[in-house]
Design an enzyme around this catalytic site. Structure first.
Site, PDB file in Angstrom:
ATOM      1  N   VAL A 110     -19.477  14.073  18.454  1.00 32.03           N
ATOM      2  CA  VAL A 110     -19.821  12.955  17.572  1.00 32.03           C
ATOM      3  C   VAL A 110     -20.468  13.467  16.287  1.00 32.03           C
ATOM      4  CG1 VAL A 110     -21.219  10.859  17.349  1.00 32.03           C
ATOM      5  CG2 VAL A 110     -20.084  11.359  19.513  1.00 32.03           C
ATOM      6  N   CYS A 111     -21.214  14.554  16.398  1.00 33.41           N
ATOM      7  CA  CYS A 111     -22.008  15.063  15.273  1.00 33.41           C
ATOM      8  C   CYS A 111     -21.205  15.299  13.989  1.00 33.41           C
ATOM      9  CB  CYS A 111     -22.743  16.331  15.680  1.00 33.41           C
ATOM     10  SG  CYS A 111     -23.907  16.078  17.039  1.00 33.41           S
TER      11      CYS A 111
END
Length: 211
Positions: free
Chosen positions: A50-51
């Site tokens: 997700v980062c």
């Protein structure tokens, strides 16, 4: 402990930029000395999932933040060297090549621990008369908006799987700037250019009667 309404911690941390330069950043000083708002967002770890979508989303909105005199800073507990490796990894390979704002490298977890955003349990050892931390020792997705006086006016924390909505932070910056300029308060779902209200009984009555 929430930092909303309080001064952001006055702590210096190593940082890395897209040019490979390692330097120091004190987020509180960035706001106060430069008379800027600061958006500081923490993410769990480099080279994850997700980062990178969040880092690219903040980069895509960077011009909008700069237009509002807001400095964007990313942060994790990775080293500056790992940051630079990720900054040099192409987007199509899961990297963050093209990100130009600085990334804090809080490798000693000093700032993250002060903020209370580590995914780690604090345990007191009576024999040693000291605290230690048990857990992954990475941060949640914490976000801080800091004003020109170093005061936190927004704080939010997401669990690991939940990516942020970058446009909401632009809305919050606009709302806070409106409060600063006009002394009015911003009701639910307020957007730039919409009607705000006076913080009194008549103000709320007038607003609710027309909405």
């Amino acid at each position: 402990m929430s930092f909303v309404g309080k001064k952001f911690p006055n702590i210096e941390v190593n940082a890395m930029n897209d040019l490979g330069e390692t330097f120091k950043i004190n987020v509180f000083a960035e706001a106060v000395n430069n008379k800027k708002k600061v958006l500081l967002f923490w993410y769990p770890k480099d080279f994850t999932f997700v980062c990178p979508t969040e880092l690219h989303a903040f980069q895509a909105a960077l011009a909008e933040f700069e237009k509002r005199n807001v400095k964007v800073i990313g942060a994790s507990c990775d080293t500056a060297e790992v940051h630079f490796a990720w900054l040099n990894t192409p987007k199509k390979q899961g990297g963050i090549e093209g990100v130009t704002y600085p990334l804090l490298a809080d490798t000693n977890r000093n700032l993250a621990r002060t903020l209370g955003i580590l995914d780690a349990e604090e345990i007191y050892d009576e024999a040693a008369n000291a605290y230690f931390y048990e857990g992954d020792d990475v941060t949640y997705r914490a976000t801080y908006l800091i004003d020109e006086d170093g005061k936190v006016f927004h704080e939010s924390i997401n669990d690991m799987p939940l990516g942020r909505n970058v446009s909401e932070y632009l809305r919050l910056v606009d709302a806070y700037a409106h409060v600063q300029q006009y002394g009015e308060v911003c009701p639910a779902n307020w957007q730039e250019g919409k009607e705000a209200m006076h913080a009194d009984r008549k103000g709320v009555a007038d607003y609710l009667s027309s909405h």
